[in-house]
Design a protein around this motif. Structure first.
Motif, PDB file in Angstrom:
ATOM      1  N   UNK A 177     -11.432 -14.158  -2.158  1.00 32.49           N
ATOM      2  CA  UNK A 177     -12.088 -13.293  -1.197  1.00 32.49           C
ATOM      3  C   UNK A 177     -12.588 -11.988  -1.778  1.00 32.49           C
ATOM      4  N   UNK A 178     -12.977 -11.079  -0.885  1.00 32.77           N
ATOM      5  CA  UNK A 178     -13.563  -9.806  -1.296  1.00 32.77           C
ATOM      6  C   UNK A 178     -12.575  -8.980  -2.118  1.00 32.77           C
ATOM      7  N   UNK A 179     -13.122  -8.192  -3.044  1.00 36.04           N
ATOM      8  CA  UNK A 179     -12.258  -7.395  -3.921  1.00 36.04           C
ATOM      9  C   UNK A 179     -12.998  -6.165  -4.398  1.00 36.04           C
ATOM     10  N   UNK A 180     -12.279  -5.042  -4.453  1.00 34.94           N
ATOM     11  CA  UNK A 180     -12.801  -3.846  -5.103  1.00 34.94           C
ATOM     12  C   UNK A 180     -12.564  -3.906  -6.607  1.00 34.94           C
ATOM     13  N   UNK A 181     -11.448  -4.512  -6.991  1.00 34.53           N
ATOM     14  CA  UNK A 181     -11.126  -4.663  -8.406  1.00 34.53           C
ATOM     15  C   UNK A 181     -10.076  -5.749  -8.562  1.00 34.53           C
ATOM     16  N   UNK A 182      -9.899  -6.207  -9.798  1.00 36.91           N
ATOM     17  CA  UNK A 182      -8.883  -7.215 -10.103  1.00 36.91           C
ATOM     18  C   UNK A 182      -8.085  -6.742 -11.309  1.00 36.91           C
ATOM     19  N   UNK A 183      -6.838  -7.191 -11.399  1.00 37.72           N
ATOM     20  CA  UNK A 183      -5.991  -6.805 -12.524  1.00 37.72           C
ATOM     21  C   UNK A 183      -4.874  -7.823 -12.686  1.00 37.72           C
ATOM     22  N   UNK A 184      -4.193  -7.739 -13.820  1.00 39.68           N
ATOM     23  CA  UNK A 184      -2.997  -8.542 -14.082  1.00 39.68           C
ATOM     24  C   UNK A 184      -1.861  -7.573 -14.360  1.00 39.68           C
ATOM     25  N   UNK A 185      -0.766  -7.688 -13.612  1.00 41.57           N
ATOM     26  CA  UNK A 185       0.405  -6.841 -13.807  1.00 41.57           C
ATOM     27  C   UNK A 185       1.566  -7.751 -14.187  1.00 41.57           C
ATOM     28  N   UNK A 189       0.820  -1.209   0.000  1.00 44.75           N
ATOM     29  CA  UNK A 189       0.000   0.000   0.000  1.00 44.75           C
ATOM     30  C   UNK A 189       0.857   1.265   0.000  1.00 44.75           C
ATOM     31  N   UNK A 190       2.174   1.110   0.070  1.00 44.13           N
ATOM     32  CA  UNK A 190       3.039   2.279   0.217  1.00 44.13           C
ATOM     33  C   UNK A 190       3.451   2.905  -1.109  1.00 44.13           C
ATOM     34  N   UNK A 191       3.086   2.274  -2.244  1.00 45.06           N
ATOM     35  CA  UNK A 191       3.529   2.791  -3.532  1.00 45.06           C
ATOM     36  C   UNK A 191       2.386   3.480  -4.270  1.00 45.06           C
ATOM     37  N   UNK A 192       2.758   4.414  -5.130  1.00 44.30           N
ATOM     38  CA  UNK A 192       1.774   5.210  -5.848  1.00 44.30           C
ATOM     39  C   UNK A 192       1.320   4.546  -7.137  1.00 44.30           C
ATOM     40  N   UNK A 193       2.191   3.769  -7.761  1.00 50.19           N
ATOM     41  CA  UNK A 193       1.860   3.133  -9.027  1.00 50.19           C
ATOM     42  C   UNK A 193       2.776   1.940  -9.237  1.00 50.19           C
ATOM     43  N   UNK A 194       2.366   1.048 -10.166  1.00 49.08           N
ATOM     44  CA  UNK A 194       3.103  -0.192 -10.392  1.00 49.08           C
ATOM     45  C   UNK A 194       3.299  -0.408 -11.887  1.00 49.08           C
ATOM     46  N   UNK A 195       4.486  -0.893 -12.252  1.00 46.53           N
ATOM     47  CA  UNK A 195       4.745  -1.295 -13.623  1.00 46.53           C
ATOM     48  C   UNK A 195       4.621  -2.795 -13.771  1.00 46.53           C
ATOM     49  N   UNK A 196       4.701  -3.284 -14.998  1.00 46.82           N
ATOM     50  CA  UNK A 196       4.557  -4.708 -15.276  1.00 46.82           C
ATOM     51  C   UNK A 196       5.648  -5.511 -14.574  1.00 46.82           C
ATOM     52  N   UNK A 197       5.246  -6.598 -13.920  1.00 45.97           N
ATOM     53  CA  UNK A 197       6.176  -7.444 -13.165  1.00 45.97           C
ATOM     54  C   UNK A 197       6.613  -8.629 -14.024  1.00 45.97           C
ATOM     55  N   UNK A 198       7.912  -8.829 -14.144  1.00 42.41           N
ATOM     56  CA  UNK A 198       8.468  -9.950 -14.916  1.00 42.41           C
ATOM     57  C   UNK A 198       9.798 -10.359 -14.297  1.00 42.41           C
ATOM     58  N   UNK A 249      -3.485  -9.477  -9.335  1.00 41.64           N
ATOM     59  CA  UNK A 249      -3.628  -8.455  -8.299  1.00 41.64           C
ATOM     60  C   UNK A 249      -5.092  -8.316  -7.899  1.00 41.64           C
ATOM     61  N   UNK A 250      -5.330  -8.368  -6.588  1.00 42.36           N
ATOM     62  CA  UNK A 250      -6.641  -8.093  -6.017  1.00 42.36           C
ATOM     63  C   UNK A 250      -6.504  -6.819  -5.181  1.00 42.36           C
ATOM     64  N   UNK A 251      -7.364  -5.833  -5.443  1.00 45.73           N
ATOM     65  CA  UNK A 251      -7.321  -4.569  -4.700  1.00 45.73           C
ATOM     66  C   UNK A 251      -8.460  -4.530  -3.697  1.00 45.73           C
ATOM     67  N   UNK A 252      -8.093  -4.225  -2.440  1.00 46.44           N
ATOM     68  CA  UNK A 252      -9.075  -4.016  -1.373  1.00 46.44           C
ATOM     69  C   UNK A 252      -8.698  -2.721  -0.665  1.00 46.44           C
ATOM     70  N   UNK A 253      -9.525  -1.716  -0.817  1.00 46.52           N
ATOM     71  CA  UNK A 253      -9.190  -0.436  -0.212  1.00 46.52           C
ATOM     72  C   UNK A 253      -7.909   0.120  -0.790  1.00 46.52           C
ATOM     73  N   UNK A 254      -6.970   0.499   0.080  1.00 45.67           N
ATOM     74  CA  UNK A 254      -5.706   1.088  -0.357  1.00 45.67           C
ATOM     75  C   UNK A 254      -4.620   0.047  -0.616  1.00 45.67           C
ATOM     76  N   UNK A 255      -4.929  -1.217  -0.411  1.00 40.88           N
ATOM     77  CA  UNK A 255      -3.898  -2.255  -0.490  1.00 40.88           C
ATOM     78  C   UNK A 255      -4.104  -3.143  -1.706  1.00 40.88           C
ATOM     79  N   UNK A 256      -3.002  -3.446  -2.363  1.00 40.85           N
ATOM     80  CA  UNK A 256      -3.011  -4.379  -3.479  1.00 40.85           C
ATOM     81  C   UNK A 256      -2.338  -5.676  -3.026  1.00 40.85           C
ATOM     82  N   UNK A 257      -3.023  -6.792  -3.257  1.00 41.90           N
ATOM     83  CA  UNK A 257      -2.520  -8.113  -2.882  1.00 41.90           C
ATOM     84  C   UNK A 257      -2.072  -8.819  -4.161  1.00 41.90           C
ATOM     85  N   UNK A 258      -0.791  -9.200  -4.188  1.00 39.11           N
ATOM     86  CA  UNK A 258      -0.188  -9.791  -5.375  1.00 39.11           C
ATOM     87  C   UNK A 258      -0.092 -11.304  -5.219  1.00 39.11           C
ATOM     88  N   UNK A 259      -0.493 -12.008  -6.279  1.00 41.96           N
ATOM     89  CA  UNK A 259      -0.458 -13.469  -6.292  1.00 41.96           C
ATOM     90  C   UNK A 259       0.343 -13.932  -7.504  1.00 41.96           C
TER      91      UNK A 259
END
Length: 679
Positions: free
Chosen positions: A652-660, A263-272, A665-675
């Motif tokens: 589980x619960x999610x505000x949004x989902x994405x692929x980086x 939750x400490x970062x402002x933005x994320x680039x593609x992970x590889x 990535x599952x977003x809940x509130x201010x935190x992004x959970x990476x799988x």
């Protein structure tokens, strides 16, 4: 983007800053207006409405218009101390005269951060079609909600707002301090004077949109915010995290595992390759999958890692642009002022300037240990094409300065030369092929020349009625050949010429996609009388590089919609015979990648189509597939699905989902959970 029409009834909102402010976010680093960064789909048009190629550090001028689509953002540097950020689905226009700058917000939301008060002879106004926000030095955001209703939120400092109806002369004014929101209204009933009103209220943390939270440090600001209203049931902030755990009976069969919660970062680039670029305090760095910083936060932009985890960080200073290439451990492999790209486990440098000479370019291929394996002279317009299936393409041209027919009195001549496309492998081996577009040009030019010779020989004055000189307008491969095809085009002319060619260097078909006129059902209607430079091409990311075609398929953005086209549906298509029989699918957004199903957006829903354009499944939210799996959301819960669209894991619960990149990535509130996929 539509050019803005002024409303005959103008409302002026004057805002005077009452405090000198400290910085509330990252300051811009450029001395003139420029696109500092773009994420997702961003479009730029010049003052004539013509489309402008989008790139980071792209200079912007008065009259330029910028627009963002869904899940897209744009950062615009106005000068060293002024930065604005556009939210998704927003549109603005820039106007500047001397030291007076206006930003017209046609729709959406705009974050502004002015870290130093303006000079006395300097102005900055944020406007809508009916209102103006005068900025002197502050931090906050503006939302255009509807005509006659604008919302201004202040996070630091104090402003004075005034709404004035220029027709009736009525007005309202109020001071707005940090932590306050002002809703500005001008309401009019038929036959009555307009009523101006400013309604103030306190801002709570939940009122601050995500695109603003990514840019500010609320704790450092110390802005006093309203308390959050209590929710029914008295749930605590910890509970959503607990619901993220997969049901116990699924644990033994987990397909993905959580590796990070950030939750400490402002933005994320593609992970590889175990590496992920991240943004903090306005600058980019990189972390590994243990959230250990491997590159410090010192850079203004980045290139996403290749599959091996090698990546490029860039910076722009008064002296120019500089590039640094890192390996997955953060070791420097290359640094300098020449463009560089990591792809295919190698790195490629585009050399220009000294000692090559003015207008000369060279493409140099290196192993990651620095060994040069191949250096090739390239076309003056050449750019770096990355690797696909072990091959990278390069384009070269040699001009022999021969004009066939010149001085022969036939009234027609054409130029000759050598135009070739090279396929380079990782060992530096190269195989050259004649550019099929140039080969066809020579054939047609020779036919025209012979016709002119015959006409001159049979004419009374021994001079042909056909006149002129023909030149070859180069179309370079826009990306490396893949799945049997490559697409060639040019960004150097005001034309949307597209040629789809095979890996045996034959022309499959071609057209001018600027002549594609939007059609809601068919995607487009092709007309040589229609010309729209705002039509654009979508690309996808593969192993450190961008690709504009997947096989014979492309995605065109025509008007407000994305159109999936396949040149194989109309072999031999020409500029004269082009039509929409090449259309496979039409959606609000289509995203190609290397997977069997492609992500699409239709209204408020997201889902997937196959490569034939057939719809496979739709959800309330969805993310791109990676290695046969994807995240979707249904009724507020995130699920991992496979290519049969069966749910294989509950996240589980999610505000949004994405692929980086390679992470889900599952977003809940201010935190992004990476799988990531379980090995």
């Amino acid at each position: 983007m539509q050019r803005m029409m002024r409303n005959r009834r103008t409302v002026t909102l004057l805002m005077a800053v009452m405090l000198l402010l400290t910085a509330c976010g990252p300051s811009a680093s450029a001395a003139a207006m420029s696109l500092a960064k773009a994420e997702g789909t961003v479009g730029i048009a010049d003052g004539d409405g013509k489309s402008v190629p989008v790139s980071e550090d792209r200079s912007l001028y008065s009259g330029y218009q910028v627009g963002t689509e869904a899940k897209s953002h744009a950062w615009i540097s106005l000068d060293d101390v002024k930065l604005v950020k556009m939210d998704e689905e927003s549109a603005i226009e820039l106007r500047k005269e001397n030291r007076n700058l206006e930003i017209f917000v046609n729709s959406g939301q705009l974050f502004f951060n002015i870290t130093e008060p303006l000079e006395e002879d300097e102005t900055l106004d944020i406007r809508t079609s009916t209102m103006t926000v005068g900025i002197r030095g502050t931090c906050g955001w503006v939302s255009v909600l509807e005509e006659g209703h604008m919302q201004v939120c202040v996070l630091e400092g104090k402003v004075h707002c005034e709404v004035t109806d220029s027709v009736s002369g009525q007005s309202a004014e109020a001071e707005v301090s940090a932590g306050e929101r002002a809703d500005l209204y001008i309401r009019s009933e038929e036959g009555e004077d307009a009523a101006c009103e400013i309604v103030k209220s306190k801002i709570s943390r939940s009122d601050i949109p995500d695109f603003v939270l990514e840019e500010v440090d609320l704790e450092a600001l110390g802005t006093e915010l309203a308390e959050e209203p209590e929710e029914a049931g008295g749930e605590t902030a910890e509970e959503p995290q607990e619901t993220a755990e997969a049901p116990e009976e699924e644990a033994a069969g987990e397909t993905v595992e959580e590796i990070l919660a950030l939750s400490e970062y402002e933005s994320f680039g593609s992970a590889r390759g175990g590496v992920m670029p991240v943004k903090k305090d306005g600058l980019w760095g990189a972390v590994n999958y243990r959230n250990e910083v491997i590159v410090p936060f010192e850079y203004s932009n980045f290139q996403a890692p290749d599959d091996s985890g090698n990546f490029v960080m860039g910076d722009t200073t008064e002296e120019g642009r500089f590039y640094t290439l890192f390996d997955p451990q953060g070791n420097i492999l290359y640094e300098g002022d020449q463009q560089v790209r990591a792809s295919g486990g190698m790195y490629i440098v585009l050399r220009e300037g000294d000692p090559l000479g003015e207008g000369q370019r060279e493409i140099a291929y290196h192993r990651t240990d620095g060994t040069l394996v191949q250096a090739l002279s390239a076309h003056p317009w050449a750019f770096i094409n990355g690797f696909y299936d072990g091959v990278s393409q390069v384009y070269r041209a040699e001009y022999d300065d021969v004009l066939v027919g010149q001085g022969e009195g036939v009234g027609y001549s054409y130029s000759t030369g050598s135009y070739q496309i090279g396929e380079v492998d990782a060992a530096g081996n190269i195989e050259w092929h004649e550019d099929p577009l140039y080969t066809r040009y020579l054939e047609r030019a020779e036919e025209e020349y012979q016709s002119a010779v015959e006409e001159a020989a049979g004419g009374e004055d021994d001079f042909a009625n056909v006149g002129g000189m023909d030149s070859y307008y180069t179309r370079l491969p826009l990306s490396t050949v893949n799945h049997g095809y490559y697409v060639a085009g040019t960004f150097e002319y005001d034309a949307g010429w597209i040629s789809m060619c095979t890996d045996t260097y034959e022309i499959l078909g071609e057209c001018d996609f600027y002549s594609a006129e939007p059609d809601a059902e068919k995607g487009f209607v092709y007309s040589e009388d229609y010309f729209e430079e705002q039509n654009s091409l979508r690309s996808f990311y593969h192993d450190g590089a961008y690709f504009y075609n997947y096989g014979s398929n492309m995605v065109w953005t025509v008007g407000e919609r994305d159109v999936l086209v396949d040149f194989a549906l109309h072999p031999g298509m020409t500029f004269e015979t082009a039509d929409n029989r090449i259309v496979k699918a039409v959606y609000d957004q289509i995203s190609m990648n290397d997977e069997n199903y492609w992500l699409v957006k239709d209204g408020e829903r997201w889902g997937y189509i196959d490569h034939d354009g057939q719809e496979a499944a739709m959800f309330e939210d969805a993310a791109a597939f990676y290695q046969g799996y994807a995240l979707v959301r249904e009724e507020g819960t995130a699920y991992l699905i496979d290519e049969t669209f069966e749910k294989v894991q509950n996240l589980g619960e999610a505000d949004s989902v994405s692929t980086i990149g390679e992470l889900f990535v599952v977003t809940r509130g201010d935190t992004k959970y990476f799988y990531r996929l379980v090995q």
